[in-house]
Design a protein around this motif. Structure first.
Motif, mmCIF file in Angstrom:
data_model
loop_
_atom_site.group_PDB
_atom_site.id
_atom_site.type_symbol
_atom_site.label_atom_id
_atom_site.label_comp_id
_atom_site.label_asym_id
_atom_site.label_seq_id
_atom_site.Cartn_x
_atom_site.Cartn_y
_atom_site.Cartn_z
ATOM 1 N N VAL A 1 0.891 -1.250 0.022
ATOM 2 C CA VAL A 1 -0.273 -0.079 -0.112
ATOM 3 C C VAL A 1 1.039 1.177 0.017
ATOM 4 C CG1 VAL A 1 -1.654 1.197 1.226
ATOM 5 C CG2 VAL A 1 -1.956 -1.093 0.966
ATOM 6 N N ALA A 2 1.965 1.374 0.677
ATOM 7 C CA ALA A 2 2.845 2.428 0.853
ATOM 8 C C ALA A 2 3.441 2.619 -0.413
ATOM 9 C CB ALA A 2 3.772 2.162 1.797
ATOM 10 N N LEU A 3 3.945 1.420 -1.226
ATOM 11 C CA LEU A 3 4.602 1.875 -2.318
ATOM 12 C C LEU A 3 3.599 2.281 -3.546
ATOM 13 C CD1 LEU A 3 7.287 1.495 -3.933
ATOM 14 C CD2 LEU A 3 6.559 -0.811 -4.283
ATOM 15 N N ASN A 4 2.317 1.611 -3.548
ATOM 16 C CA ASN A 4 1.497 2.177 -4.408
ATOM 17 C C ASN A 4 1.088 3.450 -4.148
ATOM 18 O OD1 ASN A 4 1.373 -0.392 -5.445
ATOM 19 N ND2 ASN A 4 -0.452 -0.947 -4.590
ATOM 20 N N ILE A 5 0.954 4.006 -2.909
ATOM 21 C CA ILE A 5 0.671 5.511 -2.622
ATOM 22 C C ILE A 5 1.696 6.443 -3.560
ATOM 23 C CG2 ILE A 5 0.227 7.244 -0.827
ATOM 24 C CD1 ILE A 5 -1.387 5.106 0.875
ATOM 25 N N GLN A 6 2.940 5.919 -3.061
ATOM 26 C CA GLN A 6 3.987 6.758 -3.475
ATOM 27 C C GLN A 6 3.959 6.849 -5.127
ATOM 28 O OE1 GLN A 6 7.829 5.384 -2.343
ATOM 29 N NE2 GLN A 6 7.250 5.356 -0.221
ATOM 30 N N LEU B 1 -8.725 6.610 6.403
ATOM 31 C CA LEU B 1 -7.609 7.473 5.631
ATOM 32 C C LEU B 1 -7.170 6.799 4.372
ATOM 33 C CD1 LEU B 1 -5.413 9.542 5.850
ATOM 34 C CD2 LEU B 1 -4.035 7.949 7.090
ATOM 35 N N LEU B 2 -7.306 5.539 4.195
ATOM 36 C CA LEU B 2 -6.958 5.017 2.873
ATOM 37 C C LEU B 2 -7.942 5.337 1.725
ATOM 38 C CD1 LEU B 2 -5.586 1.452 3.503
ATOM 39 C CD2 LEU B 2 -4.247 3.496 2.834
ATOM 40 N N GLU B 3 -9.128 5.623 2.105
ATOM 41 C CA GLU B 3 -10.346 6.013 1.221
ATOM 42 C C GLU B 3 -10.097 7.305 0.814
ATOM 43 O OE1 GLU B 3 -14.923 4.741 1.120
ATOM 44 O OE2 GLU B 3 -14.544 6.333 2.870
ATOM 45 N N LEU C 1 -6.070 10.896 -4.964
ATOM 46 C CA LEU C 1 -5.313 10.467 -6.029
ATOM 47 C C LEU C 1 -6.283 10.095 -7.060
ATOM 48 C CD1 LEU C 1 -2.833 7.998 -4.256
ATOM 49 C CD2 LEU C 1 -2.262 9.965 -5.222
ATOM 50 N N LYS C 2 -7.734 10.423 -7.063
ATOM 51 C CA LYS C 2 -8.530 9.986 -8.043
ATOM 52 C C LYS C 2 -8.675 8.543 -8.429
ATOM 53 C CE LYS C 2 -9.280 14.935 -8.962
ATOM 54 N NZ LYS C 2 -8.693 15.922 -9.716
ATOM 55 N N VAL C 3 -8.352 7.634 -7.742
ATOM 56 C CA VAL C 3 -8.596 6.175 -8.026
ATOM 57 C C VAL C 3 -9.383 5.532 -7.140
ATOM 58 C CG1 VAL C 3 -5.986 6.406 -8.696
ATOM 59 C CG2 VAL C 3 -6.594 5.754 -6.469
ATOM 60 N N ASP C 4 -9.917 4.338 -7.395
ATOM 61 C CA ASP C 4 -10.529 3.370 -6.701
ATOM 62 C C ASP C 4 -9.810 3.028 -5.360
ATOM 63 O OD1 ASP C 4 -11.566 0.521 -6.079
ATOM 64 O OD2 ASP C 4 -13.213 1.447 -6.785
ATOM 65 N N ALA C 5 -10.231 2.897 -4.363
ATOM 66 C CA ALA C 5 -9.436 2.384 -3.175
ATOM 67 C C ALA C 5 -8.748 1.177 -3.405
ATOM 68 C CB ALA C 5 -10.217 2.557 -2.008
ATOM 69 N N GLU D 1 -7.058 0.100 -5.781
ATOM 70 C CA GLU D 1 -5.850 0.332 -6.614
ATOM 71 C C GLU D 1 -4.627 0.378 -5.411
ATOM 72 O OE1 GLU D 1 -5.206 2.634 -9.921
ATOM 73 O OE2 GLU D 1 -7.288 2.747 -10.422
ATOM 74 N N LEU D 2 -5.181 0.570 -4.064
ATOM 75 C CA LEU D 2 -4.002 1.070 -3.375
ATOM 76 C C LEU D 2 -3.377 -0.312 -2.751
ATOM 77 C CD1 LEU D 2 -5.182 3.687 -0.959
ATOM 78 C CD2 LEU D 2 -3.850 3.910 -3.046
ATOM 79 N N PHE D 3 -4.156 -1.787 -3.204
ATOM 80 C CA PHE D 3 -3.826 -2.841 -2.506
ATOM 81 C C PHE D 3 -3.307 -3.647 -3.906
ATOM 82 C CE2 PHE D 3 -6.978 -1.008 0.379
ATOM 83 C CZ PHE D 3 -6.471 -1.333 1.409
ATOM 84 N N THR D 4 -3.576 -3.305 -4.820
ATOM 85 C CA THR D 4 -3.028 -4.025 -6.191
ATOM 86 C C THR D 4 -1.543 -4.251 -6.348
ATOM 87 O OG1 THR D 4 -5.015 -2.940 -7.406
ATOM 88 C CG2 THR D 4 -3.321 -4.111 -8.674
#
Length: 69
Positions: free
Chosen positions: A7-12, A50-52, A58-62, A64-67
Protein backbone atom coordinates in the motif's frame (compact mmCIF):
# COMPACT_ATOMS: atom_id res chain seq x y z
CA UNK A 1 6.15 -7.94 0.40
CA UNK A 2 3.54 -7.46 3.10
CA UNK A 3 0.31 -5.53 2.56
CA UNK A 4 1.43 -2.41 4.44
CA UNK A 5 4.55 -2.16 2.25
CA UNK A 6 2.51 -2.72 -0.91
CA UNK A 7 0.00 0.00 0.00
CA UNK A 8 2.81 2.41 0.88
CA UNK A 9 4.59 1.79 -2.42
CA UNK A 10 1.38 2.11 -4.41
CA UNK A 11 0.56 5.44 -2.75
CA UNK A 12 4.06 6.72 -3.54
CA UNK A 13 3.88 5.54 -7.15
CA UNK A 14 0.41 6.97 -7.75
CA UNK A 15 1.32 10.28 -6.10
CA UNK A 16 4.47 10.67 -8.18
CA UNK A 17 2.66 9.67 -11.39
CA UNK A 18 0.27 12.56 -10.75
CA UNK A 19 3.06 15.01 -10.02
CA UNK A 20 1.93 15.62 -6.46
CA UNK A 21 4.18 16.38 -3.54
CA UNK A 22 3.66 14.55 -0.28
CA UNK A 23 2.48 17.83 1.19
CA UNK A 24 -0.14 18.36 -1.55
CA UNK A 25 -1.45 14.81 -1.22
CA UNK A 26 -1.60 15.20 2.56
CA UNK A 27 -3.56 18.44 2.16
CA UNK A 28 -6.02 16.81 -0.26
CA UNK A 29 -6.48 13.84 2.09
CA UNK A 30 -6.84 16.11 5.15
CA UNK A 31 -3.87 14.68 7.06
CA UNK A 32 -0.53 16.16 8.13
CA UNK A 33 2.47 15.83 5.85
CA UNK A 34 4.34 13.99 8.59
CA UNK A 35 1.54 11.47 8.94
CA UNK A 36 1.45 10.99 5.16
CA UNK A 37 5.19 10.38 5.20
CA UNK A 38 4.75 7.64 7.79
CA UNK A 39 2.03 6.00 5.68
CA UNK A 40 4.20 6.19 2.54
CA UNK A 41 7.17 4.71 4.38
CA UNK A 42 5.09 1.89 5.88
CA UNK A 43 5.82 3.08 9.42
CA UNK A 44 2.14 3.59 10.18
CA UNK A 45 -0.83 1.34 9.41
CA UNK A 46 -3.41 3.68 7.91
CA UNK A 47 -7.07 3.26 8.76
CA UNK A 48 -9.53 2.34 6.05
CA UNK A 49 -11.00 5.83 6.36
CA UNK A 50 -7.62 7.41 5.68
CA UNK A 51 -6.92 5.06 2.78
CA UNK A 52 -10.28 6.00 1.30
CA UNK A 53 -9.41 9.72 1.58
CA UNK A 54 -6.00 9.11 0.01
CA UNK A 55 -7.57 7.18 -2.88
CA UNK A 56 -10.08 9.98 -3.43
CA UNK A 57 -7.27 12.55 -3.38
CA UNK A 58 -5.39 10.46 -5.97
CA UNK A 59 -8.62 10.02 -7.99
CA UNK A 60 -8.41 6.23 -7.98
CA UNK A 61 -10.58 3.44 -6.66
CA UNK A 62 -9.39 2.46 -3.18
CA UNK A 63 -8.77 -1.10 -4.42
CA UNK A 64 -5.87 0.24 -6.52
CA UNK A 65 -3.96 0.93 -3.30
CA UNK A 66 -3.88 -2.83 -2.64
CA UNK A 67 -3.09 -4.04 -6.18
CA UNK A 68 0.14 -5.88 -6.81
CA UNK A 69 2.14 -3.98 -9.42
Amino acid sequence: MNLRDRVALNIQDLRRARGLSQEELAHRANVSRGHMGKVENARFAASLDLLERIAKALKVDAAELFTKR
